[in-house]
Design a protein around this motif. Sequence first.
Motif, PDB file in Angstrom:
ATOM      1  N   VAL A   1       0.815  -1.223   0.000  1.00  0.00           N
ATOM      2  CA  VAL A   1       0.000   0.000   0.000  1.00  0.00           C
ATOM      3  C   VAL A   1       0.849   1.274   0.000  1.00  0.00           C
ATOM      4  CG1 VAL A   1      -1.943  -1.148   1.132  1.00  0.00           C
ATOM      5  CG2 VAL A   1      -0.306   0.132   2.513  1.00  0.00           C
ATOM      6  N   ALA A   2       2.155   1.134   0.284  1.00  0.00           N
ATOM      7  CA  ALA A   2       3.003   2.324   0.427  1.00  0.00           C
ATOM      8  C   ALA A   2       3.052   3.218  -0.818  1.00  0.00           C
ATOM      9  CB  ALA A   2       4.399   1.928   0.865  1.00  0.00           C
ATOM     10  N   PRO A   3       3.318   2.660  -2.021  1.00  0.00           N
ATOM     11  CA  PRO A   3       3.435   3.565  -3.182  1.00  0.00           C
ATOM     12  C   PRO A   3       2.187   4.425  -3.357  1.00  0.00           C
ATOM     13  CG  PRO A   3       4.040   1.330  -3.795  1.00  0.00           C
ATOM     14  CD  PRO A   3       3.516   1.256  -2.398  1.00  0.00           C
ATOM     15  N   PHE A   4       1.028   3.795  -3.222  1.00  0.00           N
ATOM     16  CA  PHE A   4      -0.206   4.553  -3.366  1.00  0.00           C
ATOM     17  C   PHE A   4      -0.289   5.661  -2.327  1.00  0.00           C
ATOM     18  CE2 PHE A   4      -4.535   5.595  -2.331  1.00  0.00           C
ATOM     19  CZ  PHE A   4      -5.132   5.734  -3.568  1.00  0.00           C
ATOM     20  N   PHE A   5      -0.024   5.297  -1.073  1.00  0.00           N
ATOM     21  CA  PHE A   5      -0.236   6.284  -0.012  1.00  0.00           C
ATOM     22  C   PHE A   5       0.828   7.382   0.004  1.00  0.00           C
ATOM     23  CE2 PHE A   5      -3.360   3.320   1.538  1.00  0.00           C
ATOM     24  CZ  PHE A   5      -4.354   4.193   1.930  1.00  0.00           C
ATOM     25  N   ILE A   6       1.995   7.103  -0.548  1.00  0.00           N
ATOM     26  CA  ILE A   6       2.983   8.177  -0.665  1.00  0.00           C
ATOM     27  C   ILE A   6       2.449   9.239  -1.631  1.00  0.00           C
ATOM     28  CG2 ILE A   6       5.295   8.758  -1.515  1.00  0.00           C
ATOM     29  CD1 ILE A   6       6.165   5.973  -0.423  1.00  0.00           C
ATOM     30  N   LEU A   7       1.998   8.793  -2.815  1.00  0.00           N
ATOM     31  CA  LEU A   7       1.429   9.748  -3.767  1.00  0.00           C
ATOM     32  C   LEU A   7       0.190  10.428  -3.185  1.00  0.00           C
ATOM     33  CD1 LEU A   7       1.554   8.311  -7.391  1.00  0.00           C
ATOM     34  CD2 LEU A   7       3.119   9.826  -6.199  1.00  0.00           C
ATOM     35  N   PHE A   8      -0.610   9.624  -2.508  1.00  0.00           N
ATOM     36  CA  PHE A   8      -1.848  10.122  -1.921  1.00  0.00           C
ATOM     37  C   PHE A   8      -1.556  11.221  -0.895  1.00  0.00           C
ATOM     38  CE2 PHE A   8      -5.663   9.545   0.785  1.00  0.00           C
ATOM     39  CZ  PHE A   8      -6.627   9.639  -0.202  1.00  0.00           C
TER      40      PHE A   8
ATOM     41  N   LEU B   1      -2.651  14.689  -2.287  1.00  0.00           N
ATOM     42  CA  LEU B   1      -4.028  14.877  -1.834  1.00  0.00           C
ATOM     43  C   LEU B   1      -4.104  15.349  -0.382  1.00  0.00           C
ATOM     44  CD1 LEU B   1      -7.061  13.331  -3.180  1.00  0.00           C
ATOM     45  CD2 LEU B   1      -7.003  13.507  -0.712  1.00  0.00           C
ATOM     46  N   VAL B   2      -3.570  14.540   0.540  1.00  0.00           N
ATOM     47  CA  VAL B   2      -3.738  14.888   1.952  1.00  0.00           C
ATOM     48  C   VAL B   2      -3.048  16.215   2.275  1.00  0.00           C
ATOM     49  CG1 VAL B   2      -3.339  14.156   4.321  1.00  0.00           C
ATOM     50  CG2 VAL B   2      -3.937  12.463   2.577  1.00  0.00           C
ATOM     51  N   TYR B   3      -1.785  16.337   1.857  1.00  0.00           N
ATOM     52  CA  TYR B   3      -1.061  17.578   2.131  1.00  0.00           C
ATOM     53  C   TYR B   3      -1.741  18.792   1.492  1.00  0.00           C
ATOM     54  CZ  TYR B   3       2.565  21.134   1.897  1.00  0.00           C
ATOM     55  OH  TYR B   3       3.231  22.316   1.974  1.00  0.00           O
ATOM     56  N   PRO B   4      -2.096  18.727   0.194  1.00  0.00           N
ATOM     57  CA  PRO B   4      -2.783  19.880  -0.403  1.00  0.00           C
ATOM     58  C   PRO B   4      -4.100  20.239   0.280  1.00  0.00           C
ATOM     59  CG  PRO B   4      -2.008  18.423  -2.114  1.00  0.00           C
ATOM     60  CD  PRO B   4      -1.757  17.721  -0.820  1.00  0.00           C
ATOM     61  N   VAL B   5      -4.856  19.224   0.704  1.00  0.00           N
ATOM     62  CA  VAL B   5      -6.136  19.499   1.357  1.00  0.00           C
ATOM     63  C   VAL B   5      -5.905  20.318   2.634  1.00  0.00           C
ATOM     64  CG1 VAL B   5      -7.994  18.430   2.693  1.00  0.00           C
ATOM     65  CG2 VAL B   5      -7.466  17.582   0.408  1.00  0.00           C
ATOM     66  N   ILE B   6      -4.885  19.911   3.395  1.00  0.00           N
ATOM     67  CA  ILE B   6      -4.578  20.629   4.642  1.00  0.00           C
ATOM     68  C   ILE B   6      -4.006  22.012   4.331  1.00  0.00           C
ATOM     69  CG2 ILE B   6      -3.147  20.574   6.725  1.00  0.00           C
ATOM     70  CD1 ILE B   6      -3.281  17.467   6.449  1.00  0.00           C
TER      71      ILE B   6
ATOM     72  N   ALA C   1      -2.926  10.415 -10.281  1.00  0.00           N
ATOM     73  CA  ALA C   1      -2.813   8.977 -10.562  1.00  0.00           C
ATOM     74  C   ALA C   1      -3.298   8.130  -9.395  1.00  0.00           C
ATOM     75  CB  ALA C   1      -1.367   8.626 -10.918  1.00  0.00           C
ATOM     76  N   ALA C   2      -3.109   8.623  -8.176  1.00  0.00           N
ATOM     77  CA  ALA C   2      -3.556   7.861  -7.002  1.00  0.00           C
ATOM     78  C   ALA C   2      -5.011   8.180  -6.735  1.00  0.00           C
ATOM     79  CB  ALA C   2      -2.692   8.208  -5.791  1.00  0.00           C
TER      80      ALA C   2
ATOM     81  N   LEU D   1      -6.524   3.591   7.458  1.00  0.00           N
ATOM     82  CA  LEU D   1      -6.205   4.005   6.088  1.00  0.00           C
ATOM     83  C   LEU D   1      -7.450   3.959   5.207  1.00  0.00           C
ATOM     84  CD1 LEU D   1      -2.739   2.319   5.408  1.00  0.00           C
ATOM     85  CD2 LEU D   1      -3.233   4.714   5.910  1.00  0.00           C
ATOM     86  N   LEU D   2      -8.249   2.908   5.359  1.00  0.00           N
ATOM     87  CA  LEU D   2      -9.468   2.801   4.554  1.00  0.00           C
ATOM     88  C   LEU D   2     -10.443   3.938   4.856  1.00  0.00           C
ATOM     89  CD1 LEU D   2     -10.333  -1.007   4.318  1.00  0.00           C
ATOM     90  CD2 LEU D   2      -9.825   0.575   2.464  1.00  0.00           C
ATOM     91  N   VAL D   3     -10.532   4.283   6.141  1.00  0.00           N
ATOM     92  CA  VAL D   3     -11.441   5.370   6.517  1.00  0.00           C
ATOM     93  C   VAL D   3     -10.962   6.696   5.926  1.00  0.00           C
ATOM     94  CG1 VAL D   3     -12.297   6.747   8.455  1.00  0.00           C
ATOM     95  CG2 VAL D   3     -12.360   4.259   8.578  1.00  0.00           C
ATOM     96  N   ILE D   4      -9.647   6.922   5.962  1.00  0.00           N
ATOM     97  CA  ILE D   4      -9.097   8.152   5.364  1.00  0.00           C
ATOM     98  C   ILE D   4      -9.446   8.206   3.874  1.00  0.00           C
ATOM     99  CG2 ILE D   4      -6.965   9.370   4.737  1.00  0.00           C
ATOM    100  CD1 ILE D   4      -5.739   8.355   7.305  1.00  0.00           C
ATOM    101  N   LEU D   5      -9.271   7.074   3.190  1.00  0.00           N
ATOM    102  CA  LEU D   5      -9.592   7.011   1.763  1.00  0.00           C
ATOM    103  C   LEU D   5     -11.057   7.362   1.526  1.00  0.00           C
ATOM    104  CD1 LEU D   5      -7.930   3.842   0.213  1.00  0.00           C
ATOM    105  CD2 LEU D   5      -7.349   6.235  -0.105  1.00  0.00           C
ATOM    106  N   LEU D   6     -11.915   6.739   2.316  1.00  0.00           N
ATOM    107  CA  LEU D   6     -13.353   6.936   2.147  1.00  0.00           C
ATOM    108  C   LEU D   6     -13.731   8.396   2.380  1.00  0.00           C
ATOM    109  CD1 LEU D   6     -15.617   4.970   1.466  1.00  0.00           C
ATOM    110  CD2 LEU D   6     -16.194   4.897   3.880  1.00  0.00           C
TER     111      LEU D   6
END
Lengths: 300, 293
Positions: A22-29, A33-38, B165-166, B125-130
Amino acid sequence: MIRAISSFWARHQRKISPYLFVAPFFILFAVFLVYPVIYSFILSFYDARGLGARTFAGLENYRELLIDPRFRKAVVNTTYYAAGSVFFLSPLALLLALALNTAWLKLKGLFRVAFFIPVITSEVVVAVMFTLVFEQDYGLLNALLRSIGLDPIPWLRSPAWAMPSIILLGVWIWAGLNALYFLAGLQNIDQEYYEAAAIDGANSLQLFRYITVPLLKPVILFVVIQAIVGSYQLFTQPWILTSGGPQDATLTVTMYLYLQAFRFFNLGYASAIGYALVVIILTLSLIQLIGFGTFRREDA
Amino acid sequence: MLVERSVARPRASSAIKTRKLLTSAGRLVVWLALLAGVFMTAIPYIYMVSATFKPNTEIFAFPITLWPRNVTTFNYAQLFSEFPFARWFGNSVFVASVRTLLSVFLSALAGFGFAKYKFRGQHVLLVILLATVMLPFQILLVPLFIEMVAFRWLNTYWAVIVPFAANAFHIFLMRQYMLSIPDELLDAARIDGCSEFRIFATIALPIMKPGLAVISILAFVQSWNDFLWPLIVLSDINMFTANLGVATMIGPYRIQYGTIMAGSFLSTLPIIIFFLLMQRQFIAGLTAGAIKL
């Protein structure tokens, strides 16, 4: 050393590998996504013009939003469009689905394909095509109106007609996809309910009211929420067809955000518009969920 | 008895006849309404294609024609000589393909991790995604743009390939598909000494082909049709995607409608052909959200 690592890996790889998966996805995520949202949330409390210096402004941006007439206009316009999607497009799509769901219908495949093509066509191309449909003097729609003896309508040129035109275009694009959603829901309903009710003497209107609608509730909820969320993101069609005009009649929230951010470089203010959009969408979705009784016990 | 029946029968059959007539009239109405719908869906496309073969003076002339009176290929010549349309098209193919590959790889990997392992933090992690699925992507535009400036990614392929992409929705779809893989199959491979990544690559992926196809299609079409983000990060005319290129043609060259129509037509054609070839996967992908409920 290497051997120690490899034996450690052999013993623990089943525990470690899910994290690696799951790491590659969550690094990009996290980065995109998370950083920009904050970051955007923080920025909404700053007076940030351009990429240079910024000063803390507290709630100033949000206060400004409340009194900004153009923002209000954008919210009203976008809400108008959303209302069109919920109260006009969605029922129409349900009708379409009911028609497509009848047992005797032939050429079902053809209909499905035909109504689906607008969904996969880029919104830019759709808007470009519709410049020739809505064109006042030489457009298709007005040619049709004239041929049946009606007066032509100034579709995109009049403030009163511009948004209805965009709503019509929305129906043209999305009716097929929403009908497919409903169709999937209709096909999940057990035929036995209808048979039992028919034996009890229910007519087709009653069947629809007391069997189809209640059992379709989750899909209706999904379609309505999708319609709201999608509507408040409206940008491309009015951008290309009207550039938000005439007289801001088709200015949408997203368009206003874009203009503030990338024309006037009011990055803090644009971030506040973004968060206002979040509040609007979440509130409306929540109202829907409560209205449909999703949080009531019996449904849990 | 006999007399009664013979009296009753004609009445009943006439009632059935009227009802049959009514149903077939109803069916005819439904049928005609659907055909009208198909016609209304098709006509803008047909009119666009016809406009690409008309000189500009015929596009804006009375009476409007569905079949061009003076067929010309001027618009297509113009499209390739006045605009770098071939380059735009190539950009679109490259960007959409790479972004699709990246997106599918990331979501397959993570979907496998979520579906086939239990690990600490999984639920969080799943909850964050959702939670992020409901957020409108507009709130990303400003901060992502600032990020792109910091990365020096403006006017590069990176900017249109990597940031979106993600996709959380892809993970949920992928996880759903991966849940159907039997654990026994994976355990058997483990006993044979297969590493976890090899299990993913040689067992899970091949089984998942239909799911991968659905997500690839979703990702490809999404990327191909993307407009607002490319509009923000691409300003060099040679870096435009076909979609963005067509949109910018409208601005300063508003007069050349035929050429704009030709660009629109050519930039949609691959997606429509692609759709006609793989309808089932397309429809499965785009309706997946509703069925899951």
